[in-house]
Write an enzyme that holds these catalytic residues in place. Sequence first.
Site, PDB file in Angstrom:
ATOM      1  N   ASP A 161      33.387  38.092  43.671  1.00  0.00           N
ATOM      2  CA  ASP A 161      33.122  39.177  42.728  1.00  0.00           C
ATOM      3  C   ASP A 161      32.444  39.092  41.564  1.00  0.00           C
ATOM      4  OD1 ASP A 161      33.991  41.977  41.306  1.00  0.00           O
ATOM      5  OD2 ASP A 161      35.126  42.017  43.223  1.00  0.00           O
ATOM      6  N   HIS A 201      35.330  44.276  36.889  1.00  0.00           N
ATOM      7  CA  HIS A 201      35.579  44.522  38.381  1.00  0.00           C
ATOM      8  C   HIS A 201      36.391  43.548  39.075  1.00  0.00           C
ATOM      9  CE1 HIS A 201      34.727  45.242  42.567  1.00  0.00           C
ATOM     10  NE2 HIS A 201      34.695  46.484  42.167  1.00  0.00           N
ATOM     11  N   SER A 492      36.952  49.349  46.546  1.00  0.00           N
ATOM     12  CA  SER A 492      37.146  47.955  46.055  1.00  0.00           C
ATOM     13  C   SER A 492      38.738  47.813  45.586  1.00  0.00           C
ATOM     14  CB  SER A 492      36.357  47.975  44.430  1.00  0.00           C
ATOM     15  OG  SER A 492      34.776  47.551  44.668  1.00  0.00           O
TER      16      SER A 492
END
Length: 757
Positions: A161, A201, A492
């Site tokens: 990620d 994220h 996600s």
Amino acid sequence: MKFRTHLLLIISILLTNPFFVTAEEEEQAIIIEVEGNPHTRKAHIEDYYPFIEVVQVYDQLFNGLALKGTSRKLERMDSLDFVKQTYPVRTYKTNTPGTAPENSQHATTQQPSDITVEDIDISVTLESEQPNVNKSIPFLKQQSSTLKSYTGKGIKIGVVDTGIDHHHPDLKNNFKGGYDLVDLDDDPMETIPEQGIPTLHGTHVSGIIAANGSMQGVAPEASLYSYRALGPGGMGTSIQVIAAIERAVKDGMDIINLSLGNSVNGPDWPTSVAVNRAVELGVTVVIANGNSGPSNWTVGSPATASNVISVGASTPPLEVPYLFDSFHEKRIALTPLMGSQPWQLEREYPMVQGGIGNQELPDADGKIVLMERGEIPFAEKARLAEQSGAKALIIYNNEDKAFQGSIEDGKEPIDIPVASVSMDDGQWLKEQATEDTYYIETKYKKSKDMIAAFSSRGPVTANWWIKPEIVAPGAAINSTVPGGYRELQGTSMAAPHVAGGLALVKQAHPDWSPAKLKGALLTSALPLKNEQLLYDPIEQGMGRMQIDKAIHTPLVIYNPLLSFGKVTDLSETHMVELELENVTTKEQDYYFDIPKQQSGLRWQLPKQFTLDPGEKKTVPIQLKVSASFLDKGIHQGWLTLKQGKQSYHLPYLFINQEADYPRVMGMEFALKVFSDDEYQYRLYLPEDAQSVTIDLYDSHSMAFERTLLELENQKQGVIEGTMEMRDVGDKGEYLANVSVKTTSGETYDYQTDLYIE
């Protein structure tokens, strides 16, 4: 018939305009793909180019090397005869925050960042206080108390990620290491503002999996490893992602989570091939399905890979706000913008028009302001409404589709709720707001186990597989971010629920293979209904994950999603061999319900059969299709396998003759690394084509400029090559129309923005 779509080559998580920064004498990093043994190539470079540092060797998922050196010295690598391709590990720099209208996106001819994080990233609230655990991870409220003995302890989970804030108090104890594929070092920290567009994220994804502090993740005692493949703005190249996966495999991960992807709906794009190979090497791989729903054919690589677990998004228990006009009985859906305060209005408020957001709002105090999308960045619109005393802001679209956006611009946060509505709803509100005083109220609808509209749908082109294979909560998920907590939504957020859940199953069954873990997860999923009917297979796969039932499942079906392929003749018979394993200590009998008769379909299903304790068996399922009795396109439905009182709903799918799938995808066009006169192109064809033509049009006047490329007799798969600058033509911004003529003589078009530097 033409299929038209628009793809921007570079997409940022924050939807800002990146441009690349290079410095000739600064040390840089590249990843090169080589022919032959990469260890031999490493020795050659170290012997003959001692000024180049070989940082990593890749020999599992692809043959390559990661190198560091100055730009001038790295240029020499391109002349080596064993170098197939070079990929820069780039740094990015954003424009001044908020200067680009509406945080618009922009394409570039530099090496494109073709992988981005897979979330919509709508922020409902930034938590300053410690979050409520059950509210934070909705999975916990939906599972039985029998799971309390399973925490993921001893299971290694790699998160590919944007990195991780490993100083976060809820993550630091579980963080065990990883690697940074952007900076090529051992510190996979999230991007901070000084490095470019900051990211959060990977930290959010990691918290869902294994937060262990004030917040508890799904597997709070699992070991977290972070592999930073996406740099500033949440962007990175396929090769960085593949290299990160390889490093995770070599580090011995049990599970890898990838909440990232691109728009290429094909099973053999390089990232899809790589994740399949990782599964073959013994690692369970979980991938977000994408956020381009609700249209079909929107799942993108690497979630298109056959061996991985592709995850769509469902809703946890939510109170969803909507506007309600009682006089007209009108309901209007709201979509919060990223960075917005939660929409929590409890009574009627007057509404006033705010135009495009470029003039003062003298009458906005205590009211809801309505603005049209366009010209002015979302954050500036919101700040104007807030400074004018508005209670909330609604932005309606200027084109006929839904949209998500962000009001984050690096300045002070905006303290009023901001939401978007469709163009039709916005124009309707505008008509009402012309009255002297127009009031509208907010109501709330309780929602649970709905398929999120943004969740990408299948099937996959070329092999016609059903994706997603399972769904998990992905809307309004509160988790860790650098410096605190935040609610985000997207597939996600759904994928790490599954990754964490699989850690619990793996802890309960440490000797189960990736295929068996996947089979148990899918077999035990709960099919979801939209009102009274099941959602389509390409919306939900097998349904919502039920980890407690996966741990205790009496049956594992290894391939429960039945893809019968594409029917091209007038009559064809297709067969799927269903593989089942009885994991109980008792003999079990199974039989199929007889499907409802349908013209054009004839099923041949196994008669009642028995599985002994621990026995694995393959049974054939046969489908004969008479094409002329059926409409062209996607055909899907459900078969029911029964054992006693237990029912297993198995989704099936086939394509009759033709369907509206994209005939070309994923065009990339970039200057070759360390070259100023040669370009590289790459695109994807789901089927063979007679010809592919790329025409360039002026991006403003839409006038035809020139033909960039013409290719004949192209085979299905990845198409790539190079062009000399003299053949490319003038620099500038263009709309590229990619025209594909199929083997049957039909022509399909695809448009994408293209910037030639």
